[in-house]
Design a protein around this motif. Structure first.
Motif: not given
Length: 153
Positions: A1-24
């Motif tokens: 289960m922890r792996r699923d939680k960590e993967l969900a956190l990584i996915e969210r942070e990657m989405m946010l990182l992509s957003r920041h890159q687009v703004l930059a």
């Protein structure tokens, strides 16, 4: 289960990182010398590997040749690259980065690094090294799955 939680956190942070890159990218595109995102990426590849054909670039990025042809045509018009005979004697002409292309690539890279520097101003050298190592490993694993490694110096 922890792996699923960590993967969900990584996915969210990657989405946010992509957003920041687009703004930059949007901020850089306001300057007269700033490069389009595709030009920045293509020029980075040519800088790393040396002159490449449109076919080699298309293969490297997993793109259709017509897409790369349009992108490189714009770069040719802007004086960022030039066509040269294949130094290895092949029939296809290769694209080589020009002095202007290199200047603008380095300018955008410096701007990007300066922006990163502001974000990680309170990070230790060990923090930076650990993040860089994890990010490189992540990118290499993606490249391995896609079968398209990015050359690193």
């Amino acid at each position: 289960m922890r792996r699923d939680k960590e993967l969900a956190l990584i996915e969210r942070e990657m989405m946010l990182l992509s957003r920041h890159q687009v703004l930059a990218t949007a901020r850089t595109s306001s300057g007269p010398d700033s490069l389009e995102r595709s030009a920045y990426t293509l020029l980075s590849r040519i800088e790393t590997e040396g002159p490449l054909t449109i076919g080699q670039l298309a293969e490297a990025f997993g793109l259709d040749t017509s897409t790369v042809n349009r992108q490189t045509a714009a770069m040719l018009r802007s004086g960022l690259v030039e066509r040269i005979p294949d130094p290895d004697g092949g029939m296809a002409r290769k694209l080589q980065i020009t002095a202007e292309g290199l200047r603008r690539l380095r300018q955008d890279r410096d701007w990007s690094i300066e922006g990163l520097s502001r974000v990680v101003t309170d990070w230790t050298a060990d923090d930076l090294a650990a993040f860089a190592e994890a990010l490189e490993r992540f990118n290499r694993d993606i490249e391995k799955l896609q079968g398209r490694p990015w050359p690193r110096t």
